[in-house]
Design a protein around this motif. Sequence first.
Motif, PDB file in Angstrom:
ATOM      1  N   TRP A  34      44.115 112.500  39.552  1.00 48.80           N
ATOM      2  CA  TRP A  34      44.424 113.920  39.488  1.00 48.80           C
ATOM      3  C   TRP A  34      43.132 114.709  39.295  1.00 48.80           C
ATOM      4  CZ3 TRP A  34      49.121 116.087  40.365  1.00 48.80           C
ATOM      5  CH2 TRP A  34      50.242 115.259  40.314  1.00 48.80           C
ATOM      6  N   TYR A  35      43.053 115.856  39.979  1.00 45.57           N
ATOM      7  CA  TYR A  35      41.896 116.733  39.894  1.00 45.57           C
ATOM      8  C   TYR A  35      42.385 118.170  39.722  1.00 45.57           C
ATOM      9  CZ  TYR A  35      39.144 112.849  41.771  1.00 45.57           C
ATOM     10  OH  TYR A  35      38.538 111.628  41.966  1.00 45.57           O
ATOM     11  N   ILE A  46      40.574 114.682  36.343  1.00 45.37           N
ATOM     12  CA  ILE A  46      41.400 114.751  35.135  1.00 45.37           C
ATOM     13  C   ILE A  46      41.784 113.343  34.689  1.00 45.37           C
ATOM     14  CG2 ILE A  46      43.407 115.773  34.023  1.00 45.37           C
ATOM     15  CD1 ILE A  46      43.641 117.745  36.330  1.00 45.37           C
ATOM     16  N   PHE A  47      42.469 112.600  35.560  1.00 45.32           N
ATOM     17  CA  PHE A  47      42.962 111.253  35.228  1.00 45.32           C
ATOM     18  C   PHE A  47      42.913 110.361  36.450  1.00 45.32           C
ATOM     19  CE2 PHE A  47      44.695 111.635  31.070  1.00 45.32           C
ATOM     20  CZ  PHE A  47      45.335 112.854  30.965  1.00 45.32           C
ATOM     21  N   GLN A  48      42.870 109.064  36.192  1.00 44.87           N
ATOM     22  CA  GLN A  48      43.059 108.081  37.242  1.00 44.87           C
ATOM     23  C   GLN A  48      43.961 106.983  36.712  1.00 44.87           C
ATOM     24  OE1 GLN A  48      41.712 104.707  37.773  1.00 44.87           O
ATOM     25  NE2 GLN A  48      42.554 104.595  39.820  1.00 44.87           N
ATOM     26  N   TYR A  49      44.945 106.591  37.509  1.00 48.34           N
ATOM     27  CA  TYR A  49      45.875 105.532  37.170  1.00 48.34           C
ATOM     28  C   TYR A  49      45.857 104.464  38.250  1.00 48.34           C
ATOM     29  CZ  TYR A  49      47.956 107.766  33.146  1.00 48.34           C
ATOM     30  OH  TYR A  49      48.152 108.307  31.906  1.00 48.34           O
ATOM     31  N   TYR A  50      45.923 103.241  37.790  1.00 41.49           N
ATOM     32  CA  TYR A  50      46.015 102.113  38.702  1.00 41.49           C
ATOM     33  C   TYR A  50      46.959 101.105  38.100  1.00 41.49           C
ATOM     34  CZ  TYR A  50      44.685  98.039  41.472  1.00 41.49           C
ATOM     35  OH  TYR A  50      44.709  96.945  42.278  1.00 41.49           O
ATOM     36  N   GLU A  51      47.921 100.669  38.879  1.00 40.69           N
ATOM     37  CA  GLU A  51      48.930  99.712  38.392  1.00 40.69           C
ATOM     38  C   GLU A  51      49.526 100.174  37.058  1.00 40.69           C
ATOM     39  OE1 GLU A  51      50.369  97.465  39.904  1.00 40.69           O
ATOM     40  OE2 GLU A  51      49.068  96.417  41.292  1.00 40.69           O
ATOM     41  N   LEU A  83      45.988 130.692  30.210  1.00 43.20           N
ATOM     42  CA  LEU A  83      45.625 131.391  31.438  1.00 43.20           C
ATOM     43  C   LEU A  83      44.600 130.598  32.238  1.00 43.20           C
ATOM     44  CD1 LEU A  83      45.311 135.101  30.195  1.00 43.20           C
ATOM     45  CD2 LEU A  83      47.204 134.072  31.469  1.00 43.20           C
ATOM     46  N   GLY A  84      43.705 129.928  31.548  1.00 41.46           N
ATOM     47  CA  GLY A  84      42.649 129.165  32.207  1.00 41.46           C
ATOM     48  C   GLY A  84      43.126 127.926  32.929  1.00 41.46           C
ATOM     49  N   ASP A  85      44.398 127.581  32.758  1.00 37.00           N
ATOM     50  CA  ASP A  85      44.946 126.434  33.479  1.00 37.00           C
ATOM     51  C   ASP A  85      45.340 126.796  34.908  1.00 37.00           C
ATOM     52  OD1 ASP A  85      46.707 125.324  30.491  1.00 37.00           O
ATOM     53  OD2 ASP A  85      44.677 124.819  31.204  1.00 37.00           O
ATOM     54  N   SER A  86      45.246 128.072  35.234  1.00 37.37           N
ATOM     55  CA  SER A  86      45.540 128.500  36.601  1.00 37.37           C
ATOM     56  C   SER A  86      44.536 127.853  37.545  1.00 37.37           C
ATOM     57  CB  SER A  86      45.449 130.021  36.720  1.00 37.37           C
ATOM     58  OG  SER A  86      46.447 130.648  35.959  1.00 37.37           O
ATOM     59  N   ALA A  87      45.032 127.096  38.512  1.00 35.99           N
ATOM     60  CA  ALA A  87      44.144 126.329  39.385  1.00 35.99           C
ATOM     61  C   ALA A  87      44.975 125.644  40.464  1.00 35.99           C
ATOM     62  CB  ALA A  87      43.378 125.276  38.587  1.00 35.99           C
ATOM     63  N   LEU A  88      44.264 125.009  41.370  1.00 38.63           N
ATOM     64  CA  LEU A  88      44.884 124.108  42.341  1.00 38.63           C
ATOM     65  C   LEU A  88      44.791 122.698  41.764  1.00 38.63           C
ATOM     66  CD1 LEU A  88      46.052 123.664  45.242  1.00 38.63           C
ATOM     67  CD2 LEU A  88      43.681 123.293  45.980  1.00 38.63           C
ATOM     68  N   TYR A  89      45.922 122.044  41.625  1.00 39.66           N
ATOM     69  CA  TYR A  89      45.943 120.686  41.093  1.00 39.66           C
ATOM     70  C   TYR A  89      46.136 119.715  42.255  1.00 39.66           C
ATOM     71  CZ  TYR A  89      45.840 122.618  36.482  1.00 39.66           C
ATOM     72  OH  TYR A  89      45.435 123.283  35.352  1.00 39.66           O
ATOM     73  N   GLY A 107      48.133 119.639  47.315  1.00 40.94           N
ATOM     74  CA  GLY A 107      47.918 120.286  46.033  1.00 40.94           C
ATOM     75  C   GLY A 107      49.087 121.134  45.580  1.00 40.94           C
ATOM     76  N   THR A 108      49.095 121.411  44.287  1.00 41.48           N
ATOM     77  CA  THR A 108      50.037 122.355  43.684  1.00 41.48           C
ATOM     78  C   THR A 108      49.225 123.515  43.141  1.00 41.48           C
ATOM     79  OG1 THR A 108      51.661 120.680  43.042  1.00 41.48           O
ATOM     80  CG2 THR A 108      51.674 122.748  41.810  1.00 41.48           C
ATOM     81  N   ARG A 109      49.576 124.716  43.613  1.00 38.83           N
ATOM     82  CA  ARG A 109      48.862 125.898  43.125  1.00 38.83           C
ATOM     83  C   ARG A 109      49.628 126.444  41.927  1.00 38.83           C
ATOM     84  NH1 ARG A 109      44.625 128.109  45.062  1.00 38.83           N
ATOM     85  NH2 ARG A 109      44.811 126.962  47.010  1.00 38.83           N
ATOM     86  N   LEU A 110      49.015 126.372  40.764  1.00 38.33           N
ATOM     87  CA  LEU A 110      49.639 126.784  39.506  1.00 38.33           C
ATOM     88  C   LEU A 110      49.044 128.106  39.062  1.00 38.33           C
ATOM     89  CD1 LEU A 110      51.430 126.183  37.006  1.00 38.33           C
ATOM     90  CD2 LEU A 110      49.469 124.937  36.058  1.00 38.33           C
TER      91      LEU A 110
END
Lengths: 113, 111
Positions: A34-35, A46-51, A83-89, A107-110
């Motif tokens: 996730w970015y 932000i995070f990386q997941y594997y298995e 407010l600062g969490d507004s971004a493209l995820y 992406g999700t535009r939040l």
Amino acid sequence: DAGVTQSPTHLIKTRGQHVTLRCSPISGHKSVSWYQQVLGQGPQFIFQYYEKEERGRGNFPDRFSARQFPNYSSELNVNALLLGDSALYLCASSLGLANQPQHFGDGTRLSIL
Amino acid sequence: RKEVEQDPGPFNVPEGATVAFNCTYSNSASQSFFWYRQDCRKEPKLLMSVYSSGNEDGRFTAQLNRASQYISLLIRDSKLSDSATYLCVVTPGDSSYKLIFGSGTRLLVRP
């Protein structure tokens, strides 16, 4: 084959609320990352997941959490929105090998009001 | 200092021009290098990987200089459709899965 799919496409929330974003990786890809991308900047990890295990975490507060499911899909949760969490995820998937390119979803535009 | 630095541009060039973008990275242990392209309000898309020997893909040529920690992208015979933001990307080299992005260089190709 379908690429990385993310939902929802757009989301509007208010401060203090929480949000859950969803991602399905490319078929056969076991790694999901996730970015966050704010306007005028490159994506920030932000995070990386594997298995289903967390393999990496970026410099984000504990309000951010994620998980990966047995089918390799993933959710990103953000609590107590600011407010600062507004971004493209952006969600990205890869086969799971280190130092490999990743393939991004739309992406999700939040937007936080 | 940012881990990956790029000139933000914009680079405004006519169709058919040759344009070059540069990027520097701070971690000498970085292992892998990529150029991604991002259109306005869209997701980043992998343009090409960058190898130490240099590599070419059609009109695009990427070069890596490990000693100087420098990466370049050359676009020949620019097309209107090349207008986008070009993101320089490295991996940290610690068996990490994360990508570290520069802020991007914006290219505008005019008729």
